[in-house]
Motif scaffolding. Structure first.
Motif, PDB file in Angstrom:
ATOM      1  N   PRO A   2       0.835  -1.209   0.000  1.00  0.00           N
ATOM      2  CA  PRO A   2       0.000   0.000   0.000  1.00  0.00           C
ATOM      3  C   PRO A   2       0.869   1.257   0.000  1.00  0.00           C
ATOM      4  O   PRO A   2       2.018   1.244   0.440  1.00  0.00           O
ATOM      5  N   GLN A   3       0.288   2.318  -0.524  1.00  0.00           N
ATOM      6  CA  GLN A   3       0.966   3.610  -0.502  1.00  0.00           C
ATOM      7  C   GLN A   3       0.210   4.546   0.422  1.00  0.00           C
ATOM      8  O   GLN A   3      -1.022   4.459   0.548  1.00  0.00           O
ATOM      9  N   TYR A   4       0.958   5.424   1.075  1.00  0.00           N
ATOM     10  CA  TYR A   4       0.405   6.320   2.079  1.00  0.00           C
ATOM     11  C   TYR A   4       0.793   7.755   1.768  1.00  0.00           C
ATOM     12  O   TYR A   4       1.898   8.018   1.288  1.00  0.00           O
ATOM     13  N   LEU A   5      -0.110   8.644   2.095  1.00  0.00           N
ATOM     14  CA  LEU A   5       0.136  10.075   1.981  1.00  0.00           C
ATOM     15  C   LEU A   5       0.446  10.609   3.367  1.00  0.00           C
ATOM     16  O   LEU A   5      -0.336  10.413   4.308  1.00  0.00           O
ATOM     17  N   ILE A   6       1.585  11.257   3.501  1.00  0.00           N
ATOM     18  CA  ILE A   6       1.969  11.965   4.725  1.00  0.00           C
ATOM     19  C   ILE A   6       1.940  13.434   4.352  1.00  0.00           C
ATOM     20  O   ILE A   6       2.591  13.835   3.382  1.00  0.00           O
ATOM     21  N   TYR A   7       1.175  14.240   5.067  1.00  0.00           N
ATOM     22  CA  TYR A   7       1.034  15.633   4.652  1.00  0.00           C
ATOM     23  C   TYR A   7       0.834  16.544   5.853  1.00  0.00           C
ATOM     24  O   TYR A   7       0.566  16.099   6.960  1.00  0.00           O
ATOM     25  N   PHE A   8       0.954  17.846   5.564  1.00  0.00           N
ATOM     26  CA  PHE A   8       0.684  18.838   6.594  1.00  0.00           C
ATOM     27  C   PHE A   8      -0.032  20.022   5.973  1.00  0.00           C
ATOM     28  O   PHE A   8       0.111  20.300   4.783  1.00  0.00           O
ATOM     29  N   ASN A   9      -0.830  20.686   6.788  1.00  0.00           N
ATOM     30  CA  ASN A   9      -1.422  21.953   6.387  1.00  0.00           C
ATOM     31  C   ASN A   9      -0.446  23.057   6.753  1.00  0.00           C
ATOM     32  O   ASN A   9       0.231  22.989   7.789  1.00  0.00           O
ATOM     33  N   THR A  82       4.266  13.933   1.244  1.00  0.00           N
ATOM     34  CA  THR A  82       5.203  12.839   0.990  1.00  0.00           C
ATOM     35  C   THR A  82       4.359  11.604   0.708  1.00  0.00           C
ATOM     36  O   THR A  82       3.348  11.382   1.372  1.00  0.00           O
ATOM     37  N   ILE A  83       4.758  10.829  -0.272  1.00  0.00           N
ATOM     38  CA  ILE A  83       4.087   9.558  -0.547  1.00  0.00           C
ATOM     39  C   ILE A  83       5.111   8.457  -0.326  1.00  0.00           C
ATOM     40  O   ILE A  83       6.226   8.514  -0.864  1.00  0.00           O
ATOM     41  N   VAL A  84       4.730   7.472   0.484  1.00  0.00           N
ATOM     42  CA  VAL A  84       5.607   6.340   0.763  1.00  0.00           C
ATOM     43  C   VAL A  84       4.908   5.045   0.380  1.00  0.00           C
ATOM     44  O   VAL A  84       3.681   4.944   0.428  1.00  0.00           O
ATOM     45  N   ALA A  92       3.958   3.153   7.976  1.00  0.00           N
ATOM     46  CA  ALA A  92       3.582   4.496   7.514  1.00  0.00           C
ATOM     47  C   ALA A  92       3.573   5.482   8.675  1.00  0.00           C
ATOM     48  O   ALA A  92       4.065   6.606   8.546  1.00  0.00           O
ATOM     49  N   ARG A  93       3.054   5.049   9.809  1.00  0.00           N
ATOM     50  CA  ARG A  93       3.015   5.927  10.979  1.00  0.00           C
ATOM     51  C   ARG A  93       4.420   6.227  11.488  1.00  0.00           C
ATOM     52  O   ARG A  93       4.707   7.337  11.939  1.00  0.00           O
ATOM     53  N   ARG A 111      -3.761   6.168   4.240  1.00  0.00           N
ATOM     54  CA  ARG A 111      -3.519   5.187   3.184  1.00  0.00           C
ATOM     55  C   ARG A 111      -4.364   5.550   1.962  1.00  0.00           C
ATOM     56  O   ARG A 111      -5.498   5.980   2.078  1.00  0.00           O
ATOM     57  N   PHE A 112      -3.784   5.392   0.765  1.00  0.00           N
ATOM     58  CA  PHE A 112      -4.548   5.575  -0.460  1.00  0.00           C
ATOM     59  C   PHE A 112      -5.505   4.405  -0.629  1.00  0.00           C
ATOM     60  O   PHE A 112      -5.180   3.268  -0.253  1.00  0.00           O
TER      61      PHE A 112
END
Length: 124
Positions: A2-9, A82-84, A92-93, A111-112
């Motif tokens: 799986p791919q995950y999005l890590i992001y911030f506002n 960031t996508i991992v 991911a965490r 997770r996507f």
């Protein structure tokens, strides 16, 4: 995997002086290098902060309309992502935590949906 999005506002960054931001360059780039070295990095990058440089595309009316500026006025907007590609939520965490420590501000990880990155993986 799986791919995950890590992001911030952007608003999660907080107010800091230039020296503080400069102090975050090495720790945050070290995390990205670690992701590259471990083969989990798909993409990482920050976004331009000036909302007037944004554009919106909307085809919900049946006709494509492209306008300058963000789609909706809001108090928060995406600052970077960031996508991992990792085996599970725990991994991911862990990477989200490393990114948060490196940058010095909070990150969110999600997770996507399965199949949502087909275009990237098939075309890449």
């Amino acid at each position: 995997m799986p791919q995950y999005l890590i992001y911030f506002n952007q608003q999660w960054v907080g107010d800091h002086d230039e020296a503080w931001f400069e102090s975050r360059v090495e720790p945050s780039t070290a995390v990205v290098r670690d992701m590259q070295d471990q083969g989990v990095l798909v993409y990482a990058g920050g976004l331009v902060e000036e909302l007037e440089e944004a554009a919106s595309a909307d085809a919900t009316s049946g006709e494509l309309v492209v306008t300058d500026g963000p789609f909706a006025e809001t108090k928060e907007w995406l600052g970077g992502l960031t996508i991992v590609d990792v085996p599970d939520d725990e991994s991911a965490r862990r990477w989200a935590g490393r990114v948060a420590e490196g940058c010095g501000w909070p990150q969110e990880v999600r997770r996507f949906k399965a199949g949502s990155l087909q275009a990237l993986t098939l075309g890449g």
